[in-house]
Design a protein around this motif. Sequence first.
Motif, PDB file in Angstrom:
ATOM      1  N   PRO A  48     102.608  59.729  17.292  1.00 47.68           N
ATOM      2  CA  PRO A  48     101.875  61.171  17.253  1.00 47.68           C
ATOM      3  C   PRO A  48     100.898  61.235  16.936  1.00 47.68           C
ATOM      4  O   PRO A  48      99.768  62.194  17.803  1.00 47.68           O
ATOM      5  CB  PRO A  48     102.801  62.056  15.835  1.00 47.68           C
ATOM      6  N   ALA A  49      99.644  59.658  16.440  1.00 40.15           N
ATOM      7  CA  ALA A  49      98.318  60.392  15.824  1.00 40.15           C
ATOM      8  C   ALA A  49      97.735  59.298  16.783  1.00 40.15           C
ATOM      9  O   ALA A  49      98.652  57.980  16.575  1.00 40.15           O
ATOM     10  CB  ALA A  49      97.824  60.180  15.030  1.00 40.15           C
ATOM     11  N   TRP A  50      97.459  59.248  17.813  1.00 39.63           N
ATOM     12  CA  TRP A  50      96.106  57.985  18.648  1.00 39.63           C
ATOM     13  C   TRP A  50      94.846  58.454  18.482  1.00 39.63           C
ATOM     14  O   TRP A  50      93.955  59.218  18.246  1.00 39.63           O
ATOM     15  CB  TRP A  50      96.462  58.942  20.423  1.00 39.63           C
ATOM     16  N   PRO A  51      94.815  56.157  17.527  1.00 37.28           N
ATOM     17  CA  PRO A  51      92.674  56.515  17.616  1.00 37.28           C
ATOM     18  C   PRO A  51      92.238  56.519  19.329  1.00 37.28           C
ATOM     19  O   PRO A  51      92.265  56.038  20.111  1.00 37.28           O
ATOM     20  CB  PRO A  51      92.936  55.171  17.169  1.00 37.28           C
ATOM     21  N   THR A  52      90.709  57.257  19.147  1.00 34.86           N
ATOM     22  CA  THR A  52      89.901  57.472  20.188  1.00 34.86           C
ATOM     23  C   THR A  52      90.131  55.859  21.348  1.00 34.86           C
ATOM     24  O   THR A  52      89.974  56.059  22.126  1.00 34.86           O
ATOM     25  CB  THR A  52      88.763  57.358  19.927  1.00 34.86           C
ATOM     26  N   GLU A  53      90.273  54.767  20.366  1.00 35.09           N
ATOM     27  CA  GLU A  53      89.799  53.486  21.256  1.00 35.09           C
ATOM     28  C   GLU A  53      91.610  53.366  22.443  1.00 35.09           C
ATOM     29  O   GLU A  53      90.974  52.587  22.814  1.00 35.09           O
ATOM     30  CB  GLU A  53      89.892  52.399  20.190  1.00 35.09           C
ATOM     31  N   GLU A  54      92.056  53.220  21.423  1.00 34.77           N
ATOM     32  CA  GLU A  54      93.341  53.497  22.041  1.00 34.77           C
ATOM     33  C   GLU A  54      93.892  54.495  22.712  1.00 34.77           C
ATOM     34  O   GLU A  54      94.409  53.721  24.632  1.00 34.77           O
ATOM     35  CB  GLU A  54      94.547  53.568  20.830  1.00 34.77           C
ATOM     36  N   LEU A  55      93.194  55.351  23.364  1.00 33.93           N
ATOM     37  CA  LEU A  55      93.181  56.037  23.718  1.00 33.93           C
ATOM     38  C   LEU A  55      92.262  55.698  25.126  1.00 33.93           C
ATOM     39  O   LEU A  55      92.742  55.882  27.114  1.00 33.93           O
ATOM     40  CB  LEU A  55      92.545  57.779  23.523  1.00 33.93           C
ATOM     41  N   ILE A  56      91.616  55.306  24.908  1.00 30.39           N
ATOM     42  CA  ILE A  56      90.605  54.772  26.622  1.00 30.39           C
ATOM     43  C   ILE A  56      91.053  53.587  26.769  1.00 30.39           C
ATOM     44  O   ILE A  56      91.150  53.730  27.675  1.00 30.39           O
ATOM     45  CB  ILE A  56      89.077  54.389  25.239  1.00 30.39           C
ATOM     46  N   ARG A  57      91.724  52.617  26.260  1.00 27.07           N
ATOM     47  CA  ARG A  57      92.392  51.938  26.348  1.00 27.07           C
ATOM     48  C   ARG A  57      94.099  51.891  27.767  1.00 27.07           C
ATOM     49  O   ARG A  57      93.686  51.362  28.834  1.00 27.07           O
ATOM     50  CB  ARG A  57      93.860  50.683  25.652  1.00 27.07           C
TER      51      ARG A  57
END
Length: 273
Positions: A33-42
């Motif tokens: 349910p929650a995604w860090p910015t770095e993972e969304l970039i990936r």
Amino acid sequence: MTGFTSKTLEARRGASSLEKMLGLLDSFTPAAPAWPTEELIRVSGTSRSTCYRYIKALQAAGLLTPVAGGAWMLGPRVIELDRTMRLCDPVTAGGFPMMQRLAAETGHTGLLCLLFSGTVMCVADARAEGAPAGLFSRGQRRPLFNGAASKVILAHLPPHQLRAIFARHRATIGAAGLGGDWESFRHALRAIRDAGHSITQSEFLPGVLGIAAPLFNAEGGVLGSLGIAARIEEVPVADHARLAARVAEAAREACASIAAQAQVAARPARAVG
């Protein structure tokens, strides 16, 4: 974070900018349910600066909201859109009262489902007391080939869509007991159409009986299904035909209500992706 295969990432890299931005919303699931910015970039398939712009645009629209640790979750606008959908979607508005009545009359869980992008989505459910765990519920998607709610929709798709589906999913269709060749597949679906309903047992969940009938728009295009789910042992085989007839009757009543919504928002039958 996991859940994205190299095939998924490659598909995102070939998508348009708008598709990539909206595709970020697909990352958010009950399991993640929650995604860090770095993972969304990936997973975005874009550069860091571009993904930052996407995130900010989604935040401005209320579709994403920041949480602790530099992570993101779905935003409150999703709740607002969900309310609008519940009030205005013709299938929900037309089918929900019939689903509730069907559940009350039979004592079993009622399900209202919609064809959505090559899958079947539950748009409303009326859970019976003591219902089995894991039943279809609002917002969940399932494949087209297993369970009464799905099969009765599949059976009413136009022939050109069925041919394309069979060509892409032949092995899955065979495993679902719908035929290993085109003629067998066609005959299996014709039997469902002729019956006017589908009855399945233990196809998606062990020990669960499903009975469903199709929902159509005013032009006769299939939109979704209305049905019930129950523990197999709670429904004697002698009662199957009676329940199927009641489900089909409720579906016809829902179709009339859906058609009456056409002045506000007619829903066309959907292509299968």
